[in-house]
Design a protein around this motif. Sequence first.
Motif, mmCIF file in Angstrom:
data_model
loop_
_atom_site.group_PDB
_atom_site.id
_atom_site.type_symbol
_atom_site.label_atom_id
_atom_site.label_comp_id
_atom_site.label_asym_id
_atom_site.label_seq_id
_atom_site.Cartn_x
_atom_site.Cartn_y
_atom_site.Cartn_z
ATOM 1 N N ARG A 145 0.862 -1.191 0.000
ATOM 2 C CA ARG A 145 0.000 0.000 0.000
ATOM 3 C C ARG A 145 0.888 1.227 0.000
ATOM 4 N NH1 ARG A 145 -5.224 -1.184 1.860
ATOM 5 N NH2 ARG A 145 -5.367 -3.303 2.701
ATOM 6 N N HIS A 146 0.477 2.202 -0.771
ATOM 7 C CA HIS A 146 1.207 3.470 -0.654
ATOM 8 C C HIS A 146 0.265 4.653 -0.677
ATOM 9 C CE1 HIS A 146 1.277 3.009 -5.084
ATOM 10 N NE2 HIS A 146 1.633 1.780 -4.791
ATOM 11 N N HIS A 147 0.785 5.764 -0.154
ATOM 12 C CA HIS A 147 0.006 6.991 -0.129
ATOM 13 C C HIS A 147 -0.199 7.477 -1.537
ATOM 14 C CE1 HIS A 147 -0.169 7.757 4.111
ATOM 15 N NE2 HIS A 147 1.091 7.391 4.215
ATOM 16 N N ALA A 148 -1.435 7.806 -1.847
ATOM 17 C CA ALA A 148 -1.724 8.314 -3.182
ATOM 18 C C ALA A 148 -0.868 9.538 -3.485
ATOM 19 C CB ALA A 148 -3.196 8.669 -3.295
ATOM 20 N N ALA A 149 -0.621 10.352 -2.459
ATOM 21 C CA ALA A 149 0.113 11.596 -2.678
ATOM 22 C C ALA A 149 1.578 11.331 -3.022
ATOM 23 C CB ALA A 149 0.030 12.482 -1.447
ATOM 24 N N ASN A 150 2.107 10.220 -2.504
ATOM 25 C CA ASN A 150 3.517 9.927 -2.754
ATOM 26 C C ASN A 150 3.719 9.046 -3.986
ATOM 27 O OD1 ASN A 150 4.022 11.300 -0.491
ATOM 28 N ND2 ASN A 150 4.462 9.522 0.796
ATOM 29 N N GLU A 151 2.680 8.996 -4.794
ATOM 30 C CA GLU A 151 2.657 8.084 -5.917
ATOM 31 C C GLU A 151 3.879 8.230 -6.829
ATOM 32 O OE1 GLU A 151 0.662 4.970 -7.621
ATOM 33 O OE2 GLU A 151 -0.284 6.224 -6.130
ATOM 34 N N ARG A 152 4.193 9.493 -7.187
ATOM 35 C CA ARG A 152 5.177 9.678 -8.248
ATOM 36 C C ARG A 152 6.533 10.139 -7.723
ATOM 37 N NH1 ARG A 152 2.784 11.958 -13.621
ATOM 38 N NH2 ARG A 152 3.521 9.939 -14.281
ATOM 39 N N PRO A 153 7.567 9.364 -8.070
ATOM 40 C CA PRO A 153 8.905 9.809 -7.727
ATOM 41 C C PRO A 153 9.245 11.074 -8.518
ATOM 42 C CG PRO A 153 8.897 7.549 -8.603
ATOM 43 C CD PRO A 153 7.552 8.125 -8.847
ATOM 44 N N SER A 154 10.178 11.848 -8.003
ATOM 45 C CA SER A 154 10.351 13.189 -8.531
ATOM 46 C C SER A 154 11.197 13.275 -9.786
ATOM 47 C CB SER A 154 10.977 14.060 -7.447
ATOM 48 O OG SER A 154 12.229 13.485 -7.114
ATOM 49 N N SER A 155 12.043 12.300 -10.046
ATOM 50 C CA SER A 155 12.952 12.466 -11.178
ATOM 51 C C SER A 155 13.347 11.097 -11.716
ATOM 52 C CB SER A 155 14.207 13.210 -10.724
ATOM 53 O OG SER A 155 14.972 12.385 -9.874
ATOM 54 N N PRO A 156 13.829 11.063 -12.954
ATOM 55 C CA PRO A 156 14.302 9.797 -13.525
ATOM 56 C C PRO A 156 15.338 9.109 -12.624
ATOM 57 C CG PRO A 156 14.185 11.449 -15.245
ATOM 58 C CD PRO A 156 13.869 12.157 -13.957
ATOM 59 N N GLU A 157 16.218 9.927 -12.044
ATOM 60 C CA GLU A 157 17.248 9.371 -11.178
ATOM 61 C C GLU A 157 16.622 8.644 -9.980
ATOM 62 O OE1 GLU A 157 20.147 9.379 -12.157
ATOM 63 O OE2 GLU A 157 21.603 9.409 -10.528
ATOM 64 N N ASP A 173 -4.687 5.088 1.702
ATOM 65 C CA ASP A 173 -3.675 4.181 1.165
ATOM 66 C C ASP A 173 -4.327 3.294 0.121
ATOM 67 O OD1 ASP A 173 -1.790 5.076 2.956
ATOM 68 O OD2 ASP A 173 -2.498 3.685 4.489
ATOM 69 N N THR A 174 -3.691 3.180 -1.019
ATOM 70 C CA THR A 174 -4.241 2.284 -2.016
ATOM 71 C C THR A 174 -3.298 1.107 -2.209
ATOM 72 O OG1 THR A 174 -3.149 3.513 -3.750
ATOM 73 C CG2 THR A 174 -5.438 4.082 -3.289
ATOM 74 N N ILE A 175 -3.892 -0.020 -2.621
ATOM 75 C CA ILE A 175 -3.069 -1.189 -2.894
ATOM 76 C C ILE A 175 -2.422 -0.999 -4.255
ATOM 77 C CG2 ILE A 175 -3.098 -3.668 -3.314
ATOM 78 C CD1 ILE A 175 -5.383 -3.872 -1.341
ATOM 79 N N GLY A 176 -1.115 -1.088 -4.263
ATOM 80 C CA GLY A 176 -0.411 -0.847 -5.522
ATOM 81 C C GLY A 176 0.075 -2.121 -6.168
ATOM 82 N N GLY A 177 0.030 -3.233 -5.429
ATOM 83 C CA GLY A 177 0.510 -4.473 -6.010
ATOM 84 C C GLY A 177 0.566 -5.563 -4.960
ATOM 85 N N TYR A 178 0.945 -6.748 -5.397
ATOM 86 C CA TYR A 178 1.002 -7.873 -4.471
ATOM 87 C C TYR A 178 2.070 -8.858 -4.927
ATOM 88 C CZ TYR A 178 -1.615 -10.054 -8.234
ATOM 89 O OH TYR A 178 -1.985 -10.513 -9.454
ATOM 90 N N LEU A 179 2.379 -9.784 -4.036
ATOM 91 C CA LEU A 179 3.423 -10.753 -4.305
ATOM 92 C C LEU A 179 3.111 -11.972 -3.425
ATOM 93 C CD1 LEU A 179 6.109 -10.030 -5.902
ATOM 94 C CD2 LEU A 179 7.215 -9.870 -3.706
ATOM 95 N N VAL A 180 3.397 -13.165 -3.891
ATOM 96 C CA VAL A 180 3.184 -14.338 -3.041
ATOM 97 C C VAL A 180 4.538 -14.951 -2.696
ATOM 98 C CG1 VAL A 180 2.071 -16.592 -2.816
ATOM 99 C CG2 VAL A 180 0.956 -14.770 -4.123
ATOM 100 N N VAL A 181 4.760 -15.157 -1.391
ATOM 101 C CA VAL A 181 6.032 -15.749 -0.952
ATOM 102 C C VAL A 181 5.747 -16.985 -0.096
ATOM 103 C CG1 VAL A 181 7.279 -13.569 -0.959
ATOM 104 C CG2 VAL A 181 6.157 -14.339 1.137
ATOM 105 N N GLU A 182 6.802 -17.713 0.146
ATOM 106 C CA GLU A 182 6.709 -18.895 0.988
ATOM 107 C C GLU A 182 7.677 -18.690 2.140
ATOM 108 O OE1 GLU A 182 5.759 -23.157 -0.814
ATOM 109 O OE2 GLU A 182 7.821 -22.509 -1.087
#
Lengths: 419, 114
Positions: free
Chosen positions: B9-21, B74-83
């Motif tokens: 989950r991440h904050h919608a506001a922090n969605e976009r990183p600021s630069s290519p770097e 907070d929105t769900i941005g993705g998921y992963l399955v681990v063991e």
Amino acid sequence: MEDIPGCVEHLFRHEAGKMVSYLTRFFGLGRLNLAEDVVQDVLCQALQTWPTHGLPDNPSAWLMRAARNRAIDLVRRDDRLRHLTPELTHLLRLREESPEREPAFKNEIQDDQLRMMFACCHPGLSSEIQITLILKTLCGFSVAEIASALLAGEDSVEKRLGRARRFFRETSSAADAPEIDLSSVSERLDTVHQAIYLLFNEGYHSSRSEAPVRDDLCYEALRLALLLSEHPRSAQPATFALVALFCFNAARLPGRLDAEGSLLQLEDQDRSKWDRALIGKGFDFLEESAAKNEVSEFHLEAAIASMHSSAETYEKTDWSRIQQLYNLLYSIKPTPIVALNRAIAVGEARGPREGLAALQAIHPPPKLRDYPFYPAAQAEFLFRAGRREEARSSFKLALNLARNEAEARFLQRKLQACA
Amino acid sequence: MTRFMYLFRHHAANERPSSPEEMQRQMKAWMDWIDRLKQESHLVATGDRLSATGKVVRGKSKSVTDGPYVEAKDTIGGYLVVEAADLDQATALAHGCPVLDAGGSVEVRPISSM
């Protein structure tokens, strides 16, 4: 180009520069913002899919394809972009003909980057704006990164970029369109060389910073100069000389600071730290720059830098040859700094007395009198001539003029050495 | 071994990183983390990342609203399955997740077996 330091670790920056240049061909310079937004979206898309799906076989082509597709979507959806229809048709045709192939050939992207570089160096923009714009569009720096690289405030960087965007919007419909026709490149090549030279020096001899050397800027300038050297339109002798100069100087970057981050004079540098491969590249380009009978300031500066790069030790440097080169350089570029360096070469070649006389003969203009390395050079030669008291007071003078911590530490050490 | 799902989950506001770097830095962090899970044989499935747009269908009235944004900070941005051996180990492994550096969270949920 892959062997230039920093080229792999800054892949995203450089790909962003390519994409902005490519998209600007379709959107026009008046819509730089739009191109930058598309690039941001595309890189976000990569960030969301690559870690889980793995890197694509050709990341660069993947990004370019995504940029093309996003541009097509935008032009289709936005009525204000309707007049871009011919460009859209072109893009669509490319997509239909070769959905999986790269949307632009390598030489087209080189054209785009060159066009962008020349647009950034429009004579209607100040050199400050030119290098800010180059960093933003071609080098993929954010405003904050430009601010810290150029030691400017973020608001002043924003202001410069705003001025540039306004300039492009206002002129892109006029007859004096900043859009560059590649056949007229040679007319603006000088300005482009000067801007890139300034960019390199900004990283190499910073006067205002606590961090006296910023390698990033040097390597970016080198990368752009290489781009120029690879394009048939701009592959001129002066371009090769500029690349050679950057190679020699960048090769010394790893040896320019000591463990505490203080600047090291040429004579105190550990020459085994210099990048031999880059020096070799420098000599290749220097040779290529001599193909025609043209001698630019970059030829002479590169030749001087090559003398330092090939000298085994400081003492074995061929100072009389360097002095001759400075004489020639001074005849085409009579600046106070060149005069100072020339006088230092005289002193190294013929002894401290002659050096002092040469320094005296400069009649330094106010700007040079405030430059700490003028009194420091006097102090050095006074010290070598055995005039310790005078050397001390000249070093003290220099110390008072120091512009940053690193310079102050350096001059403090010199002062202590003549106690 | 038990399977766990990581929900990012991440904050919608922090969605976009600021630069290519910055994006490249985050990309590398994600790849390094996932590579490590893979090498240590914890990774079961790499889920897709979820786009920030979409619809929500709710309740008996089957009301439809736009996007997950409307109510959730907070929105769900993705998921992963681990063991992993147990919840403790799965939680410890999640400590390396780059979403945390951006102020987000990882929800670690055991997948119940039949």
